[in-house]
Enzyme design. Structure first.
Site, PDB file in Angstrom:
ATOM      1  NE  ARG A  83      -3.363  -2.876   0.383  1.00 55.15           N
ATOM      2  CZ  ARG A  83      -3.855  -3.662   1.341  1.00 55.15           C
ATOM      3  NH1 ARG A  83      -3.181  -3.867   2.466  1.00 55.15           N
ATOM      4  NH2 ARG A  83      -5.012  -4.254   1.162  1.00 55.15           N
ATOM      5  CG  ASP A 126      -2.980  -6.067  -1.025  1.00 53.63           C
ATOM      6  OD1 ASP A 126      -4.055  -5.926  -1.639  1.00 53.63           O
ATOM      7  OD2 ASP A 126      -2.913  -6.546   0.122  1.00 53.63           O
ATOM      8  CG  HIS A 128      -5.922  -8.678  -1.262  1.00 55.09           C
ATOM      9  ND1 HIS A 128      -6.239  -7.368  -0.995  1.00 55.09           N
ATOM     10  CD2 HIS A 128      -6.669  -9.430  -0.424  1.00 55.09           C
ATOM     11  CE1 HIS A 128      -7.144  -7.331  -0.026  1.00 55.09           C
ATOM     12  NE2 HIS A 128      -7.433  -8.572   0.329  1.00 55.09           N
ATOM     13  CD  GLU A 148     -10.322  -8.540   2.889  1.00 51.93           C
ATOM     14  OE1 GLU A 148     -10.847  -8.034   3.891  1.00 51.93           O
ATOM     15  OE2 GLU A 148      -9.455  -7.943   2.210  1.00 51.93           O
ATOM     16  CD1 TRP A 166      -7.572 -12.782   8.373  1.00 53.17           C
ATOM     17  CD2 TRP A 166      -8.439 -10.768   8.762  1.00 53.17           C
ATOM     18  NE1 TRP A 166      -8.499 -12.530   7.387  1.00 53.17           N
ATOM     19  CE2 TRP A 166      -9.058 -11.294   7.596  1.00 53.17           C
ATOM     20  CE3 TRP A 166      -8.830  -9.498   9.197  1.00 53.17           C
ATOM     21  CZ2 TRP A 166     -10.020 -10.618   6.872  1.00 53.17           C
ATOM     22  CZ3 TRP A 166      -9.800  -8.807   8.471  1.00 53.17           C
ATOM     23  CH2 TRP A 166     -10.381  -9.373   7.323  1.00 53.17           C
ATOM     24  CD1 TRP A 174      -3.723  -4.792   8.373  1.00 50.32           C
ATOM     25  CD2 TRP A 174      -2.809  -5.370   6.419  1.00 50.32           C
ATOM     26  NE1 TRP A 174      -3.753  -6.164   8.287  1.00 50.32           N
ATOM     27  CE2 TRP A 174      -3.204  -6.542   7.089  1.00 50.32           C
ATOM     28  CE3 TRP A 174      -2.203  -5.490   5.158  1.00 50.32           C
ATOM     29  CZ2 TRP A 174      -3.013  -7.822   6.561  1.00 50.32           C
ATOM     30  CZ3 TRP A 174      -2.024  -6.758   4.624  1.00 50.32           C
ATOM     31  CH2 TRP A 174      -2.421  -7.901   5.314  1.00 50.32           C
ATOM     32  CD  GLU A 217      -4.988  -0.669   3.912  1.00 50.32           C
ATOM     33  OE1 GLU A 217      -4.207  -0.598   4.903  1.00 50.32           O
ATOM     34  OE2 GLU A 217      -5.710  -1.662   3.689  1.00 50.32           O
TER      35      GLU A 217
END
Length: 772
Positions: A173, A202, A277, A342, A408, A483, A485
């Site tokens: 990210r 990702d 991802h 995801e 997680w 993470w 972002e």
């Protein structure tokens, strides 16, 4: 007579020498021992050992490299250069191998004559050295230790509770260079952590050089620069537009990182995401998707994640196997992390290749197809002598036989995997996601959301209550995940990691029976000093004074409580236009406030305020506790405290889940406040929040009306604010001033933007309407 004189002279000289030597000696107390993580067994004795230029190092063969970690630190910080010796009678530090000690365990024995570090592994010796350093002044971590280097006489027997003690850095990210990763390795070793998990892939970027597929670094490593916009509100990129923001690590750089980590007993685990991802991969190789259409590397959030590897095409598996072969050449770790989370499988459901695969393999749905995908990749990884780790979604459709689960989404996935006999690494978001806020959002840099203060990290326990002994043996340990972002810089990354890593290290290393927040709170303050010497940008959020307010609408008064994370804190406060200083009042009981004022408070040490001061303005305006009629109802998800929310004096924070906000989705706010009797009014203030990532936008217009009867209203003022891009989170009071009016009713209309620039709905958040 002459012989007698010589003897007396010798005794005198020896006496002088002994007095001089003893003058540096000291006795330590338990409060002087501030090792983090806390050792399993520790006995403090009277006396001390002094490290000086005459101290010798005894370390044979390969142990000399370990001893050099200590000698190099002493030389750089104190300019003391210690020599190696084969043996010495006293004043020495010796490294001794003891075969029957467990891996990573060590024993540290300090007397007034010698220091013995005993272990059977690199990790054990390293951790013994780390404990020695933490017994010395914090300045030992710098380049200018002026004081004496004195160790307490102490006996330590220590070993880790869990064998996996990790930190994940998300390089996708936002990209972080090799130099920062090497620094992070030093700091992990300082905390006796032994795993660095690198999230290399990702949607927003590929970060590892793969020689067979050059487009991964030519195309996939770069995205269009939209850093000025909120992560979740960035525009969709044109596949034809060249990306300029990003970066990657060469295989040479990664090998340097791996080698340096190995010297510090740290295993570097690479994560190569699949099947989802991976939009960045599809930007370079769209033929690996189900549809084959060009896509761009996204600059921000992607949801749902549909551009994933086609599970029906053999090309997908050929590509991944070739990539993993190069990954395995660089990373000797026994683990390869494949993500597995995801994946939105809508393209698989309509892809002819995927449907053909399902039919051939006898798979009943796309969940089983994902299980097929993971099991096939695991078989390949196992064939190369490696083991697969995946996020807990790899449980869906059936778990690969030898896979390790990283849980997680809470503890549930880990519990289920352990029951099935699989190894587990616990990493639940509520305890281990370091991208969450660690202090009041108003005082913190922007984060992903959620709240994870230092004290909550310290409560983490990877072993879930009720687990059988057999299941508990499958829990390898735990890991923090950062993470990135919302973390564009290394300084911000440090801020999110420290000091929470210290709390996590103790939960994973020390026996649970030693868990004591009060004791840790004392020791962490010395750790803060070490961070300062190391120039680590650590968060001081635990010091921040926070408040809780309750209003009595009948009495029109507020009860204000103050607290911070540390027990028995010396919090002091002042009201009104008074400086925080000698006149500050010690906080003992809730403060009752019944008139407009400014509250200032701070944590005090040595009668001086430390950390950031708490400042809040409380206004008892003309609208407090009045009846509010809602012409347009607020959204059911954000009700605040009900109909009095907008006139209760309590202000919302940047945490829009704090219960102080009312919101309207795609609709204007239109309310009427009944002042009961004609009241002189000349100003209305509307408090609002903007956080464009989660689609919360300031109003574009606010208009104020007055009325004597509640039916016929006249406009007295308005404020127009066109939409403006805002990458942060912001609280703002919109003030509408007008000529003095005698009125009984006030109507306020706040206009909703209604449609976000990137599409989708818009929330309008209001916390208070002040009538003055």
């Amino acid at each position: 007579m002459r012989q007698h004189f010589k003897f007396l002279t010798l005794i005198f000289i020896i006496s002088l020498y002994s007095c001089s030597d003893n003058s540096k000696s000291k006795d330590f107390t338990v409060n002087d021992i501030n090792i983090i993580p806390k050792p399993a067994e520790l006995t403090l004795n009277k006396g001390s050992f002094i490290i000086d230029e005459n101290t010798k190092i005894i370390a044979h063969d390969s142990l000399k490299n370990i001893a050099n970690i200590l000698t190099d630190k002493l030389k750089s910080s104190s300019n003391i250069e210690l020599d190696f010796s084969e043996r010495s009678e006293s004043n020495f530090i010796e490294f001794v191998v003891k075969e029957d000690l467990e891996n990573e365990a060590y024993e540290l024995s300090v007397t007034d004559k010698k220091v013995i570090v005993t272990a059977n592994s690199l990790g054990g010796f390293l951790y013994g050295v780390q404990s020695i350093l933490q017994l010395l002044p914090a300045e030992i971590y710098g380049t200018d230790t002026n004081g004496d280097l004195i160790l307490p006489t102490i006996e330590i027997k220590d070993k880790p509770r869990f064998r996996h003690r990790g930190l994940m850095l998300d390089l996708s990210r936002h990209f972080f260079p090799k130099e920062y990763i090497l620094k992070t390795i030093d700091r992990l070793a300082m905390h006796k952590m032994n795993v660095l998990h690198l999230h290399l892939v990702d949607d927003q970027g590929w970060r590892m050089e793969i020689k067979k597929y050059s487009k991964l670094t030519e195309v996939s490593a770069w995205r269009v620069d939209q850093e000025e916009k909120p992560w979740s509100a960035r525009d969709k990129n044109d596949p034809k537009e060249k990306g300029t923001y990003g970066g990657f690590l060469t295989q040479k750089e990664l090998k340097e990182i791996v080698a340096y980590a190995a010297q510090n007993n740290i295993d570097v685990i690479p994560e190569i995401e699949m099947p989802a991802h991976v939009t960045s991969v599809m930007a370079a190789y769209p033929e690996l998707t189900c549809h084959g259409n060009p896509v761009a590397v996204p600059s921000g959030s992607v949801w749902p994640i549909t551009d994933i590897y086609c599970a029906g095409k053999e090309a997908s598996f050929e590509f991944l196997e070739n990539v993993l072969l190069e990954v395995m050449e660089v990373f000797p770790s026994k683990y390869i992390h494949i993500g597995g989370d995801e994946a939105t499988k809508t393209n698989w459901e309509k892809c002819p290749d995927c449907q053909r695969r399902m039919k051939t393999e006898g798979l009943k749905d796309v969940h089983e197809l994902q299980s097929y995908f993971v099991k096939r990749m695991e078989k390949f990884i196992n064939s190369k002598g490696k083991k697969l780790i995946g996020w807990d979604e790899i449980l869906e459709g059936g778990l690969a036989p030898e896979a390790t689960v990283m849980s997680w989404r809470g503890f549930k996935g880990g519990e289920e995997a352990a029951k099935q006999g699989h190894d587990v690494i616990m990493s639940p978001g509520g305890y281990c996601y370091f991208d969450h806020y660690q202090g009041p959002q108003n005082e913190e840099p922007i984060a992903q959301g959620g709240f994870l203060p230092l004290s909550k990290v310290y409560q983490f326990n990877p072993i879930v209550e009720g687990m059988s002994e057999k299941e508990a043996k499958h829990i390898l340990g735990g890991q923090a995940n950062l993470w990135a972002e919302h973390i564009p810089t290394t300084s911000h990354s440090e801020y999110m990691i420290f000091p929470r890593l210290a709390a996590l290290s103790e939960t994973l290393w020390s026996p649970i029976k030693l868990r004591d927040w009060n004791d840790f709170s004392k020791r962490i303050k010395t750790q803060f000093l070490r961070y300062e010497v190391l120039a680590i940008n650590y968060a001081k959020s635990a010091y921040i004074v926070t408040s809780n307010m309750e209003i009595d609408l009948d009495k029109k008064s507020i009860n204000l409580t103050l607290q911070n994370e540390f027990p028995k804190s010396d919090i002091r406060y002042v009201l009104g236009d008074v400086k925080l200083g000698e006149k500050a009042i010690p906080y003992v009981n809730p403060i009752e406030i019944s008139e407009s004022t400014v509250v200032k408070a701070s944590l005090f040490e040595n009668d001086k305020p430390i950390g950031k001061a708490f400042i809040d303005t409380i206004k008892f305006h003309n609208g407090v506790a009045k009846v509010v009629d809602y012409e347009i109802p607020y959204n059911d998800r954000y009700k605040g405290s009900g109909s009095s929310t907008l006139v209760n004096t309590l202000r919302g924070t940047k945490n829009f889940h704090d219960g102080q906000w009312q919101a309207w989705l795609n609709e204007n706010m239109e309310v009427v406040i009944n002042l009961d009797e004609p009241t002189s009014v000349s100003k209305v203030t509307v408090g609002a929040l903007e956080s464009q990532g989660p689609s919360i936008y300031f109003p574009t217009k606010i208009e104020v009306f007055v009325s004597d009867d509640g039916e016929n209203f006249n406009s007295v003022g308005n404020l127009v604010r066109p939409y403006a891009n805002n990458a942060g989170s912001e609280l703002k009071d919109f003030i509408i001033k007008f000529g003095k009016q005698e009125t009984k009713f006030i109507k306020v209309i706040a206009t909703n933007l209604k449609k976000a620039p990137s599409g989708g709905g818009v929330f309008l958040f209001i916390d208070e309407i002040l009538v003055e």
